[in-house]
Enzyme design. Structure first.
Site, PDB file in Angstrom:
ATOM      1  N   ASP A   1     -19.236 -96.898 146.030  1.00  0.00           N
ATOM      2  CA  ASP A   1     -19.502 -95.985 146.406  1.00  0.00           C
ATOM      3  C   ASP A   1     -18.261 -95.927 147.994  1.00  0.00           C
ATOM      4  O   ASP A   1     -17.770 -96.837 148.509  1.00  0.00           O
ATOM      5  CB  ASP A   1     -20.502 -96.262 147.619  1.00  0.00           C
ATOM      6  CG  ASP A   1     -20.896 -95.691 149.086  1.00  0.00           C
ATOM      7  OD1 ASP A   1     -19.755 -94.299 149.028  1.00  0.00           O
ATOM      8  OD2 ASP A   1     -22.208 -95.623 149.382  1.00  0.00           O
TER       9      ASP A   1
ATOM     10  N   LYS B   1     -16.845 -88.045 155.727  1.00  0.00           N
ATOM     11  CA  LYS B   1     -15.847 -89.009 156.310  1.00  0.00           C
ATOM     12  C   LYS B   1     -14.405 -88.809 156.537  1.00  0.00           C
ATOM     13  O   LYS B   1     -13.693 -89.468 157.299  1.00  0.00           O
ATOM     14  CB  LYS B   1     -16.520 -90.765 155.775  1.00  0.00           C
ATOM     15  CG  LYS B   1     -17.051 -90.877 155.694  1.00  0.00           C
ATOM     16  CD  LYS B   1     -18.305 -91.089 157.322  1.00  0.00           C
ATOM     17  CE  LYS B   1     -19.517 -91.167 156.317  1.00  0.00           C
ATOM     18  NZ  LYS B   1     -20.730 -92.463 156.150  1.00  0.00           N
TER      19      LYS B   1
ATOM     20  N   TRP C   1     -25.297 -99.738 153.580  1.00  0.00           N
ATOM     21  CA  TRP C   1     -25.237 -98.274 153.072  1.00  0.00           C
ATOM     22  C   TRP C   1     -25.874 -99.268 151.556  1.00  0.00           C
ATOM     23  O   TRP C   1     -25.857 -98.729 150.080  1.00  0.00           O
ATOM     24  CB  TRP C   1     -24.021 -97.782 152.425  1.00  0.00           C
ATOM     25  CG  TRP C   1     -24.168 -96.771 153.955  1.00  0.00           C
ATOM     26  CD1 TRP C   1     -23.092 -97.036 155.030  1.00  0.00           C
ATOM     27  CD2 TRP C   1     -24.942 -96.016 154.056  1.00  0.00           C
ATOM     28  NE1 TRP C   1     -22.945 -95.983 156.214  1.00  0.00           N
ATOM     29  CE2 TRP C   1     -24.359 -95.326 156.060  1.00  0.00           C
ATOM     30  CE3 TRP C   1     -25.709 -95.495 153.319  1.00  0.00           C
ATOM     31  CZ2 TRP C   1     -24.614 -94.700 156.101  1.00  0.00           C
ATOM     32  CZ3 TRP C   1     -26.348 -94.833 154.635  1.00  0.00           C
ATOM     33  CH2 TRP C   1     -25.694 -93.866 155.728  1.00  0.00           C
TER      34      TRP C   1
END
Ligand SMILES: *Cc1c(COP(=O)(O)O)cnc(C)c1O
Length: 359
Positions: free
Chosen positions: A170, A194, A100
């Site tokens: 993030d 999530k 990511w």
């Protein structure tokens, strides 16, 4: 029957939140309609989004000089929005701790000079690099991290020394999992699927001085944080239903005792699993102990066939989505806020039984 869902995301939500949403599905509190059918300009919806903002502010203790934006496009959309809004000098420092972070870095390269100042790629991202004294360019507009690495299962235990530069994080896979000092960041953002709600919603917490008209030329109106901030996340139709569910999860966390209680709950769960992995002869964790995530726990047997057998038998026993990310293999148990302690205890029991049968 509900299963123990160890998916990395979209992931488990608290059952009572789902039940409440089900109860309100046809008639939201006497409005005669579902939240899905409601105008985002209506009084009822205005109360929903305002209350959601108030609750997340309370949970995270967000100072008044930070805006809370409810956006869409997933976390990946912000990979572009971050450089578009922040790259005044067209330079930024990225710490590469997994896929990511790498994706965000590659996206930023489209817009300016993104510099990788540290990486853990040399050991398959199984640790967090030392970030106490990085070579950060003087004129970097920000330093970027992915705080919890969903795929590899590492987490920053101390934030990088940004040497005075704005920190952008993030937090998709650790959002609201423990207390956080918002003042250490310029921008905190994450996709909610999530730990908080349905996919599609992104929550961005941004210090006000970083929200300006001075964005890169060509920045779409929708991706300009100022557009969203000036309109209280209602510039266009927001992902109304998703935000409504997020609001319910905020209430659930408050009821559970807030982020301190979440942290204790998550530490307890993670310890059960890591303690077993450390004592097992068959299974082993893949991450350096000091950098282990409380949310995503990757592990292997060292034998691909046995891994596949485990995943299959676990699913049949009601422990689903334990297969590791396609780029890593092995297994991964994602144990977000909504995963109950019993889910982890029972998984460990199952692993012990599997070890006895296959060890
Ligand atoms: C899942 C995830 C993303 C991607 O989220 P999307 O909403 O699918 O764009 C980004 N970063 C992290 C850390 C993630 O876990």
């Amino acid at each position: 029957m509900r299963v123990y869902n160890f998916s990395a995301g979209p992931a488990m939500l608290p059952e009572e939140v789902l039940q409440e949403a089900a109860d309100e599905m046809l008639d939201y509190r006497g409005t005669g309609m579902s939240v899905m059918e409601m105008s985002h300009r209506s009084k009822a919806y205005d109360a929903i989004i305002k209350e959601a903002e108030k609750d997340i502010r309370e949970l995270m203790n967000i100072p008044d000089n930070y805006k809370v934006l409810f956006l869409q496009g997933g976390a990946s959309q912000q990979f572009a929005a971050v450089p578009m809004n922040l790259m005044k000098n067209k330079k930024a420092a990225y710490i590469i701790t997994g896929q990511w972070a790498k994706k965000a870095y590659q996206e930023a390269k489209i817009y300016g000079d993104a510099v990788a100042v540290a990486s853990s790629a040399d050991k398959t991202f199984s640790y967090i690099p030392d970030c106490s004294d990085l070579d950060i360019p003087e004129d970097a507009d920000y330093v970027y991290i992915c705080e919890n690495n969903t795929i590899y299962g590492t987490k920053y235990k101390t934030l990088p020394n940004t040497k005075g530069h704005t920190l952008v994080a993030d937090v998709s896979s650790c959002f609201l999992s423990e207390p956080v000092d918002v003042t250490k960041y310029g921008v905190i953002y994450g996709g909610v699927q999530k730990n908080i709600g349905p996919a599609g919603v992104v929550i961005a917490i941004i210090r006000e001085d970083l929200i300006t008209d001075d964005v890169l030329p060509g920045t779409p109106t929708m991706l300009k944080w100022k557009t969203q901030a000036d309109n209280d996340s209602l510039y266009n139709t927001p992902p109304c239903y998703g935000i409504y569910i997020c609001g319910k999860v905020f209430k659930w966390i408050k009821k559970m005792g807030g982020l301190e209680a979440m942290k204790a709950h998550n530490e307890k769960k993670a310890k059960i699993l890591y303690d077993f992995l450390d004592s097992s002869k068959l299974f082993k964790g893949t991450v350096e102990p000091k950098d282990r995530s409380l949310m995503n726990v990757p592990f292997v047997t060292g034998n691909e066939e046995l891994d596949a057998k485990f995943v299959k038998e676990a699913a049949a026993a009601g422990f689903v989505n334990l297969k590791g990310h396609r780029t890593v293999g092995g297994m991964r148990a994602s144990i977000y806020n909504a995963m109950p302690i019993e889910g982890v205890e029972k998984l460990v029991e199952f692993m012990k039984k599997f070890e006895a049968e296959n060890g």
